[in-house]
Design a protein around this motif. Structure first.
Motif, short mmCIF file in Angstrom:
data_model
loop_
_atom_site.label_atom_id
_atom_site.label_comp_id
_atom_site.label_asym_id
_atom_site.label_seq_id
_atom_site.Cartn_x
_atom_site.Cartn_y
_atom_site.Cartn_z
N ASP A 1 -14.22 16.00 12.34
CA ASP A 1 -13.73 17.13 11.55
C ASP A 1 -12.78 16.69 10.45
O ASP A 1 -12.62 17.38 9.44
N PHE A 2 -12.11 15.55 10.66
CA PHE A 2 -11.17 15.06 9.66
C PHE A 2 -11.86 14.42 8.46
O PHE A 2 -11.19 14.07 7.49
N GLN A 3 -13.17 14.26 8.54
CA GLN A 3 -13.88 13.64 7.43
C GLN A 3 -14.16 14.64 6.32
O GLN A 3 -13.96 14.32 5.14
N ARG A 4 -14.60 15.85 6.66
CA ARG A 4 -14.93 16.83 5.64
C ARG A 4 -14.29 18.19 5.92
O ARG A 4 -13.60 18.74 5.07
N SER A 5 -14.50 18.71 7.11
CA SER A 5 -14.16 20.10 7.40
C SER A 5 -12.67 20.38 7.21
O SER A 5 -12.29 21.24 6.40
N LEU A 6 -11.84 19.66 7.94
CA LEU A 6 -10.41 19.95 7.87
C LEU A 6 -9.79 19.64 6.50
O LEU A 6 -9.00 20.45 6.00
N PRO A 7 -10.09 18.49 5.86
CA PRO A 7 -9.55 18.29 4.51
C PRO A 7 -9.99 19.35 3.51
O PRO A 7 -9.20 19.76 2.65
N GLN A 8 -11.23 19.82 3.63
CA GLN A 8 -11.69 20.87 2.71
C GLN A 8 -10.95 22.18 2.94
O GLN A 8 -10.57 22.87 2.00
N LYS A 9 -10.73 22.49 4.23
CA LYS A 9 -9.97 23.72 4.53
C LYS A 9 -8.53 23.60 4.04
O LYS A 9 -7.96 24.55 3.51
N LEU A 10 -7.94 22.42 4.24
CA LEU A 10 -6.57 22.23 3.78
C LEU A 10 -6.49 22.31 2.26
O LEU A 10 -5.54 22.90 1.70
N LEU A 11 -7.47 21.74 1.58
CA LEU A 11 -7.51 21.81 0.12
C LEU A 11 -7.67 23.25 -0.35
O LEU A 11 -7.01 23.69 -1.30
N LEU A 12 -8.54 24.00 0.32
CA LEU A 12 -8.74 25.41 -0.03
C LEU A 12 -7.46 26.21 0.22
O LEU A 12 -7.07 27.05 -0.60
N GLY A 13 -6.80 25.93 1.35
CA GLY A 13 -5.56 26.64 1.66
C GLY A 13 -4.48 26.37 0.63
O GLY A 13 -3.78 27.30 0.19
N PHE A 14 -4.32 25.11 0.23
CA PHE A 14 -3.31 24.80 -0.77
C PHE A 14 -3.68 25.37 -2.13
O PHE A 14 -2.80 25.77 -2.90
N THR A 15 -4.97 25.40 -2.45
CA THR A 15 -5.39 26.00 -3.72
C THR A 15 -5.04 27.48 -3.76
O THR A 15 -4.49 27.98 -4.77
N LEU A 16 -5.32 28.18 -2.68
CA LEU A 16 -4.97 29.61 -2.62
C LEU A 16 -3.45 29.79 -2.65
O LEU A 16 -2.94 30.76 -3.24
N LEU A 17 -2.74 28.89 -1.99
CA LEU A 17 -1.28 28.97 -2.00
C LEU A 17 -0.73 28.79 -3.41
O LEU A 17 0.14 29.55 -3.86
N PHE A 18 -1.25 27.81 -4.14
CA PHE A 18 -0.79 27.60 -5.51
C PHE A 18 -1.15 28.78 -6.41
O PHE A 18 -0.37 29.17 -7.29
N LEU A 19 -2.35 29.33 -6.21
CA LEU A 19 -2.73 30.50 -7.01
C LEU A 19 -1.83 31.68 -6.71
O LEU A 19 -1.42 32.43 -7.63
N SER A 20 -1.49 31.85 -5.44
CA SER A 20 -0.59 32.94 -5.06
C SER A 20 0.79 32.76 -5.69
O SER A 20 1.38 33.70 -6.22
N ARG B 1 0.82 -1.20 0.00
CA ARG B 1 0.00 0.00 0.00
C ARG B 1 0.86 1.26 0.00
O ARG B 1 1.93 1.31 0.57
N GLU B 2 0.33 2.25 -0.66
CA GLU B 2 1.03 3.52 -0.75
C GLU B 2 0.95 4.26 0.58
O GLU B 2 -0.09 4.35 1.20
N MET B 3 2.10 4.78 1.00
CA MET B 3 2.13 5.53 2.24
C MET B 3 1.51 6.91 2.01
O MET B 3 1.83 7.60 1.05
N LYS B 4 0.63 7.29 2.94
CA LYS B 4 -0.05 8.58 2.83
C LYS B 4 0.06 9.32 4.15
O LYS B 4 0.40 8.74 5.18
N SER B 5 -0.24 10.61 4.11
CA SER B 5 -0.18 11.42 5.32
C SER B 5 -1.27 10.98 6.29
O SER B 5 -2.33 10.48 5.87
N PRO B 6 -1.06 11.16 7.61
CA PRO B 6 -2.06 10.71 8.59
C PRO B 6 -3.43 11.34 8.39
O PRO B 6 -4.46 10.67 8.57
N ALA B 7 -3.48 12.62 8.05
CA ALA B 7 -4.78 13.28 7.87
C ALA B 7 -5.55 12.67 6.70
O ALA B 7 -6.76 12.46 6.78
N VAL B 8 -4.86 12.39 5.61
CA VAL B 8 -5.52 11.78 4.45
C VAL B 8 -5.97 10.36 4.78
O VAL B 8 -7.07 9.93 4.39
#
Length: 671
Positions: free
Chosen positions: A569-588, A435-442
């Motif tokens: 919170d790790f099911q929807r809220s936090l992953p969505q916030k992290l995804l939004l944060g990285f999206t804004l970071l990449f756009l920046s 199995r592929e190793m993934k981050s704990p949050a994912v």
């Protein structure tokens, strides 16, 4: 007398030293030096009565053993020719420390002169092929283990001839060890699937013969996920090459686009050979051979019939009293006597993730879907425990009526399929290594998503069902993933803090760039000199966007840092916030790159010094490396949220072209 023996020992030691020096050779040794050394070996062999069968080292290897080991078959052929007929019988008894004869060592090379040497051995000593090592292996095992296809074909043909000539010879003596491991088992274990196909075709009786551990060839193949395409992960380039590279002269077959077919045809007809392409071609050929072998073994192997008897009907327990009653009832259950066979190939394939084997078994034997292991777990249980969701979905799609009963089943510990989500794949044996190793949050997000997916599929009463530990599926999940929850919390905090620091530095640069415009201000008016340039507008817009995206990303990551980090919170809220944060970071980062590019072009047009241009170009590289480093994680995060994206898509309203039905107002009033 003692002096005489000492002299003989010293002479033997000196002879061994000279022989080992003459037999060894360097990698870049020229042909003339090799021939000179061969002549020295021949002369030294004449000094002893044993000749080529003189023992040279502590492993009891003779001169002929070492000549074959060093692949010096020119010398080996000459030494064999020099042996008189009276000493040929010594080849049967002269063995090294592992019990290998000269034939065993010669079978590990595919050299053309080596094949000539083997033919001479068969002609002069035919019974040498029947000799076994200390492990009970004939020379045929050696050829298969080291993947020497030409030697294998020669040996397997000689075995057939010997069995035809000597009717008393049992072919199993050549093809099976004392522990009942046969050549088909070895070919599968060493991934020589082309040889395995040939063995299964010539000796079909070997297909269903088990080892001393009661493991058949199909069970071995079902437990080898890397033998199939589904068990190997490729990069984009290798995956593209895998799809277009043909494995035969006829070209690429199957559902492949016309462009890929053309490229495959050109690669097949090309005079140039690329090492990477040939490696991919060999790997693809191995996967095709493994699948073809699986089809043959499934038809001939009967190990799939050995299963456990199902338990008596068990009422789902919602309290501890029912749990005790179930435990008492389970003590009277009779288990099948076939437990010695272990898991069936279908369950092994579901455990290891071989979806090709699962599909073929279910197509040939649909009744195998109901089989159970010692723990009273069916194929869906095993697939979920090992997180092979593709196999779970395949069975539900192809066997919808049967899967309803499988979902309601309970194992020996009264765990339902929902409870099994709490079993950690990392603790389930060697199959977890694939199995592929993934981050704990994912990982935690995927586990929670899987649990909710199963809750939506399974009957409602299973949500409150309690196992023997008096735990529901949610309670067991929280208990089993407590450590993962802590690691996900720590990882998410660290990631949010690091990203916040990086974004603040980037926004500082973007803010400073707004006041240090390229070209500088006009000394008289104070306005930018390059104000009328179109690229100056691009620079201004992208710099402002970079600053805006960066500041918004800081706010998003701050909300992550101030989150309570609850399990849900790790099911929807936090992953969505992290995804939004990285999206804004990449756009920046992207806007900053565009701003840098506009600045470079403006500077070149303004004929500024090249030192500034060089500095701007060098400044782009850290931004590029930063983006490329986080793209894999970004894709991983999107993959974790794919279930929720599908769910949102399914909940969106659909536009219907049909006119609404008009109802009679009088009827609605009466209702």
């Amino acid at each position: 007398m003692a002096n005489y023996q000492t002299t003989d020992v010293n002479d033997d030691f000196t002879l061994r030293t000279k022989l080992n020096r003459a037999l060894s050779h360097t990698k870049n040794e020229d042909i003339e030096t090799r021939r000179k050394k061969n002549e020295d070996v021949k002369k030294l062999c004449k000094e002893t009565e044993l000749g080529p069968l003189f023992v040279c080292n502590i492993q009891n290897n003779t001169v002929l053993h070492l000549a074959c080991y060093f692949k010096n078959f020119e010398l080996a052929n000459d030494l064999l020719d020099s042996m008189p007929e009276s000493s040929l019988d010594l080849l049967l008894v002269k063995r090294n420390a592992w019990g290998s004869t000269v034939l065993h060592d010669a079978s590990t090379s595919k050299h053309e002169l080596g094949v000539v040497f083997l033919k001479k051995l068969f002609h002069r000593v035919p019974t040498l092929l029947a000799q076994r090592t200390n492990m009970g292996e004939t020379a045929l095992f050696q050829a298969i283990r080291y993947g020497k296809r030409n030697v294998y074909k020669l040996l397997i043909e000689e075995v057939r001839k010997l069995c035809n000539i000597y009717t008393g010879h049992d072919y199993l003596h050549y093809l099976r060890r004392e522990d009942h491991t046969n050549v088909l088992h070895l070919a599968i274990l060493t991934r020589r699937f082309d040889m395995a196909l040939d063995i299964a075709d010539k000796y079909p009786d070997l297909c269903d013969q088990p080892t001393y551990l009661k493991t058949t060839a199909l069970q071995m193949l079902a437990g080898s996920p890397t033998a199939f395409r589904s068990g190997v992960t490729f990069g984009c380039l290798v995956d593209f090459g895998y799809n277009i590279v043909p494995t035969s002269e006829q070209g690429t077959h199957g559902e492949v686009g016309i462009i890929k077919k053309c490229m495959g045809f050109m690669l097949n007809r090309s005079c140039c050979k690329f090492p990477m392409i040939e490696k991919v071609r060999e790997m693809k050929k191995g996967h095709e051979d493994a699948l073809e072998l699986a089809k043959i073994l499934i038809r001939r192997d009967k190990s799939w019939e050995h299963t456990q008897l199902p338990r008596a009907a068990v009422t789902p327990a919602t309290n501890i009293q029912n749990n005790v009653n179930n435990e008492i009832a389970s003590q009277t259950i009779v288990i099948s006597d076939d437990h010695r066979w272990g898991e069936t190939p279908l369950l092994l394939a579901a455990r290891s993730g071989c979806i090709e084997v699962v599909r073929e078994i279910l197509e040939m034997y649909p009744e195998a879907v109901d089989h159970l292991n010692e723990n009273q777990e069916n194929v869906l249980h095993v697939a979920i425990m090992n997180r092979n969701i593709d196999i779970f979905d395949l069975i539900r799609e192809t066997r919808p009526s049967t899967s309803r009963g499988l979902l309601r089943a309970i194992n020996k510990q009264d765990n339902s399929i929902l409870h099994l989500v709490g079993c950690k794949p990392a603790n389930l044996g060697e199959f977890s290594d694939y199995r592929e190793m993934k981050s704990p949050a994912v990982q935690l997000s995927e586990e929670l998503t899987l649990l909710e997916k199963l809750e939506n599929i399974c009957p409602e009463f299973l949500k409150n069902h309690r196992n023997r530990d008096n735990l529901t599926a949610r309670e067991l999940f929280a208990k089993a993933n407590n450590d993962l929850h802590d690691r996900a919390k720590t990882w998410l905090k660290s990631t949010a803090e690091n990203c916040t620091v990086v974004i603040i530095l980037m926004t500082t640069v973007a803010f400073a760039a707004a006041y240090t415009v390229p070209g500088g201000p006009d000394d008289r008016t104070g306005l930018p000199i390059l104000l009328g340039q179109p690229l100056f507008i691009v620079f201004t817009i992208t710099d402002v966007l970079s600053l805006g995206f960066g500041l918004t990303a800081v706010v998003v990551f701050l909300t992550i840092l101030t989150s309570p980090y609850r399990m849900k919170d790790f099911q929807r809220s936090l992953p969505q916030k992290l995804l939004l944060g990285f999206t804004l970071l990449f756009l920046s980062v992207s806007m900053m790159m565009v701003a840098f590019a506009a600045t470079i072009v403006l500077t070149i047009n303004a004929r500024q010094r090249w030192t500034k241009i060089t500095l701007y170009i060098v400044a782009i590289f850290p931004v590029l490396i930063f983006m490329l480093s986080y793209i894999p994680f970004y894709k991983e995060l999107i993959g974790a949220l794919s279930y929720w994206l599908k769910k949102i898509h399914s909940s969106l309203p659909r536009i219907s072209c049909r006119a609404p039905k008009h109802t009679d107002p009088t009827l609605s009033k009466s209702v």
